[in-house]
Design an enzyme around this catalytic site. Structure first.
Site, mmCIF file in Angstrom:
data_model
loop_
_atom_site.group_PDB
_atom_site.id
_atom_site.type_symbol
_atom_site.label_atom_id
_atom_site.label_comp_id
_atom_site.label_asym_id
_atom_site.label_seq_id
_atom_site.Cartn_x
_atom_site.Cartn_y
_atom_site.Cartn_z
ATOM 1 N N GLN A 81 4.035 -2.913 8.406
ATOM 2 C CA GLN A 81 4.229 -4.335 8.089
ATOM 3 C C GLN A 81 3.221 -5.182 8.872
ATOM 4 O OE1 GLN A 81 6.638 -5.731 5.869
ATOM 5 N NE2 GLN A 81 5.550 -7.638 6.247
ATOM 6 N N ASP A 99 2.535 1.367 0.197
ATOM 7 C CA ASP A 99 2.164 -0.042 0.064
ATOM 8 C C ASP A 99 0.765 -0.172 -0.548
ATOM 9 O OD1 ASP A 99 2.969 -2.675 0.329
ATOM 10 O OD2 ASP A 99 2.148 -2.919 2.337
ATOM 11 N N LYS A 125 13.633 -5.595 2.696
ATOM 12 C CA LYS A 125 13.129 -4.398 2.013
ATOM 13 C C LYS A 125 14.071 -3.217 2.249
ATOM 14 C CE LYS A 125 8.313 -5.906 2.193
ATOM 15 N NZ LYS A 125 7.096 -6.032 2.995
#
Ligand code: NAP
Length: 298
Positions: free
Chosen positions: A97, A120, A53
């Site tokens: 994450q 996100d 990413k």
């Protein structure tokens, strides 16, 4: 094989090319879109995802830093870090994450993350906004799926969709987004009975299960559109596989996502897109993520 490919790799590349233009425009105004990440240092898969990413973010001119947490990190340290990122005007997006180390309360961390930085789209506030049809960041993986479907002009209104999986980050928001696109949606899960029969009724199948090659071609209605969000490591296989058996599904489906190269790249493109949106919104507010000028000309 007769199905056409929903090529997430190609669309993700196009999306990133378009994002690069927007990042360049922001940089000219003194704003560098920045995505920071909190990641478990001891989880090799998470570290690899984050590395990818960040590489893609750097390629389009974005900045970002990673904070590594481990089994010695306390909840207070994690929440302090999130509070600092929330308050930092130079940080436009924060990615937590999953999974964090076991001793850390991930739900509390998500509640602490400011919704304007939740690029996100997975905090309770962002998911509530999705449910209520209010503006907000949309969850990156289902958003990537929807973009893949709309880019290929797959009709959704009035179609029957079955989403297999009801996770908060994938199955549920994917179902809500399909519903917003006027599909008639059923959500299946581990307690669903007669899953193959249910899937056989679907014009659109989204597999978000985490079970390698569970969905077989003989489960599908001829011409169904198959979106495989699964990503599974299987011993002895050279690459990760999805939740659908690609070979048999591709002989029955009209469109299908490959694994890899389908949903995965679209997830990253959507995450970066949300972060660029956040930076543009900050620019519109006066040049920084918190609304105070960072010295740029926005
Ligand atoms: P998860 O949280 O483990 O959820 C899995 C869901 O599948 C659950 O709702 C579970 O039902 C359901 N399920 C399990 N076994 C089933 C069965 N035999 N029949 C029907 N439903 C079943 O997983 P997730 O985070 O949503 O991830 C799902 C997959 O997507 C994984 O392979 C993951 O690696 C992949 N993924 C990919 C991306 C990407 O960017 N490509 C992003 C995120 C995740 P219950 O609720 O009843 O337990």
């Amino acid at each position: 094989m007769s199905a056409q490919i929903l090529d997430g790799k190609a669309l993700s590349r196009q999306t990133r090319d378009a994002l690069r233009v927007r990042v360049d425009a922001l940089r000219e105004q003194g704003i560098v879109p920045r995505l920071d990440v909190i990641v478990a240092a001891q989880d090799p898969a998470s570290v690899a995802y984050v590395k990818m990413k960040r590489k893609w973010a750097e390629e389009i001119g974005m900045a970002g830093e990673a904070t590594e947490v481990d089994d010695r990190t306390t909840q207070t340290e994690l929440l302090d870090r999130i509070a600092r990122l929330n308050a930092d005007p130079e940080v436009h997006g924060v990615l937590l994450q999953h999974p964090l180390p076991k001793q850390l309360d991930e739900d509390a961390a998500l509640l602490a993350l400011g919704s304007t930085k939740d690029v996100d789209g997975i905090t309770p506030e962002s998911l509530g906004r999705l449910t209520a049809d209010l503006p907000g960041f949309r969850c990156a993986t289902p958003l990537g799926i929807m973009r893949l479907l709309t880019h290929h002009e797959i009709p959704l209104a009035g179609k029957r969709a079955v989403v297999i999986g009801r996770s908060v980050i994938l199955g549920k928001p994917a179902a809500l987004m399909l519903l917003q696109a006027n599909a008639t949606v059923t959500i299946a899960h581990s307690k669903t009975v007669d899953l193959p029969d249910l899937v056989r009724e679907a014009d659109i199948v989204v597999a978000a299960v985490g079970r390698p090659e569970m969905v077989r071609g003989d489960w599908l209605k001829p011409g169904a559109v198959v979106v495989d969000a699964g990503y599974n490591r299987v011993d002895g296989r050279t690459h990760d596989v999805g939740d659908c058996d690609f070979e048999s599904c591709a002989t029955v489906a009209s469109w299908i996502t490959p694994v890899p190269g389908g949903v995965g790249p679209m997830t990253v493109a959507s995450l970066l897109g949300n972060c660029v949106d956040a930076a543009e919104a900050a620019c519109a507010r006066g040049g920084s993520a918190s609304g105070t000028s960072a010295g740029g000309s926005c």
